[in-house]
Design a protein around this motif. Sequence first.
Motif, mmCIF file in Angstrom:
data_model
loop_
_atom_site.group_PDB
_atom_site.id
_atom_site.type_symbol
_atom_site.label_atom_id
_atom_site.label_comp_id
_atom_site.label_asym_id
_atom_site.label_seq_id
_atom_site.Cartn_x
_atom_site.Cartn_y
_atom_site.Cartn_z
ATOM 1 N N PHE A 25 17.524 105.298 14.924
ATOM 2 C CA PHE A 25 17.076 105.562 16.284
ATOM 3 C C PHE A 25 18.253 105.307 17.228
ATOM 4 N N LYS A 26 18.666 106.329 17.940
ATOM 5 C CA LYS A 26 19.844 106.232 18.795
ATOM 6 C C LYS A 26 19.501 105.925 20.251
ATOM 7 N N HIS A 27 18.265 106.211 20.647
ATOM 8 C CA HIS A 27 17.851 105.998 22.031
ATOM 9 C C HIS A 27 16.523 105.234 22.010
ATOM 10 N N ILE A 28 16.554 103.981 22.417
ATOM 11 C CA ILE A 28 15.398 103.087 22.295
ATOM 12 C C ILE A 28 14.924 102.684 23.685
ATOM 13 N N GLY A 29 13.626 102.840 23.923
ATOM 14 C CA GLY A 29 13.022 102.400 25.170
ATOM 15 C C GLY A 29 12.223 101.132 24.967
ATOM 16 N N VAL A 30 12.162 100.298 25.984
ATOM 17 C CA VAL A 30 11.370 99.067 25.937
ATOM 18 C C VAL A 30 10.333 99.129 27.052
ATOM 19 N N ARG A 53 22.945 96.333 18.705
ATOM 20 C CA ARG A 53 22.691 97.572 17.968
ATOM 21 C C ARG A 53 23.527 98.715 18.538
ATOM 22 N N ASP A 54 23.789 99.679 17.682
ATOM 23 C CA ASP A 54 24.497 100.887 18.118
ATOM 24 C C ASP A 54 23.476 101.889 18.651
ATOM 25 N N ALA A 55 22.945 101.599 19.825
ATOM 26 C CA ALA A 55 21.907 102.458 20.405
ATOM 27 C C ALA A 55 21.963 102.369 21.918
ATOM 28 N N ASP A 133 15.020 94.509 11.950
ATOM 29 C CA ASP A 133 16.101 94.834 11.013
ATOM 30 C C ASP A 133 15.624 95.856 9.984
ATOM 31 N N GLU A 134 14.459 95.609 9.422
ATOM 32 C CA GLU A 134 13.924 96.486 8.377
ATOM 33 C C GLU A 134 13.491 97.826 8.953
ATOM 34 N N MET A 135 12.784 97.791 10.076
ATOM 35 C CA MET A 135 12.205 99.018 10.608
ATOM 36 C C MET A 135 13.260 99.935 11.206
ATOM 37 N N LEU A 136 14.249 99.363 11.881
ATOM 38 C CA LEU A 136 15.299 100.208 12.450
ATOM 39 C C LEU A 136 16.206 100.773 11.371
#
Length: 311
Positions: A25-30, A53-55, A133-136
């Motif tokens: 996932f390169k673009h993550i929203g919160v 993270r690289d995102a 860690d696992e899900m990303l």
Amino acid sequence: MNQDAAKQTDSAHAQCDAPEVSAPFKHIGVITKPEAESVRETLLVLFDYLAQRDANVLVEECIPRSINSRFASASREEISRQCDLAIVVGGDGTILSAVRAMAGANVPLMGINVGRLGFLADISPDEMQQSLDEMLAGNFRQEQRFLLECEVMRDNQCIFHCDAFNDVVVHIRDVARMIEFETRINNTFVNHQRADGIVVSTPTGSTAYALSAGGPILHATLSAITLVPISPHTLSSRPIVVNADSQIDILICNTKEGVAQVTGDGHLSHDVHVGDHIKIRRKSPCITLLHPQQHNYFEILRAKLHWSEHS
């Protein structure tokens, strides 16, 4: 997404047109609840994690700069347009709100639960970093779930529209009075009944108001809709389950001098009159929820409903 994760797709997938989700996932929203201060500590830990993270990260604009000092702020609409993953921090109510806002955007959601154990937000803050860690990395289970869309038709004109992830409820607004209504499914007459109202529920909502009204629990990924009368006048009025592709039409026949109302997810409401038609159907596309690999729906049911407890 690796092969093991690809196998962990829980859905009536043939009935959904949401795309398959894959990492990275390169673009993550919160996204979080409006009272962001109440989840400050969880957000701070999450932001420290995402900074490594690289995102590209977008943070909902309701989060104050005292909590978010490093990422760009954006509205939910902007997050839905620009991100390929949304992390929701809060409880099930926050996820319900986020799902309605993101519906149609094909952005998967994962929930970090702050508060009581939730049906939807199932990552605890204590396990957040390990789970992320696992899900990303692509090790997750994905579920395709659908929303309902509701229209109120008066004199052949749509006067109200809403989406609902849990349920659409027809009821008397202010007083304890019965309402009379007629139900048709796919233009076929089902019944005319008197009750305090009716809950039209998705499988996701079958553990909410519909359950309190005596409806069945539907597995969250079933392609079905439940119609549950609320305190019906006759004991023979029972809940029914229909295919999710069904078109449901509820005609208001008599409100006994009360004011009837239609409500979506307990938040979006509109008064309805005698003669109004409430049309309910499945909304397309589905929404995708991401869970840790060890996610177990029945374990959550046992915990929430206190099954298998011994006195």
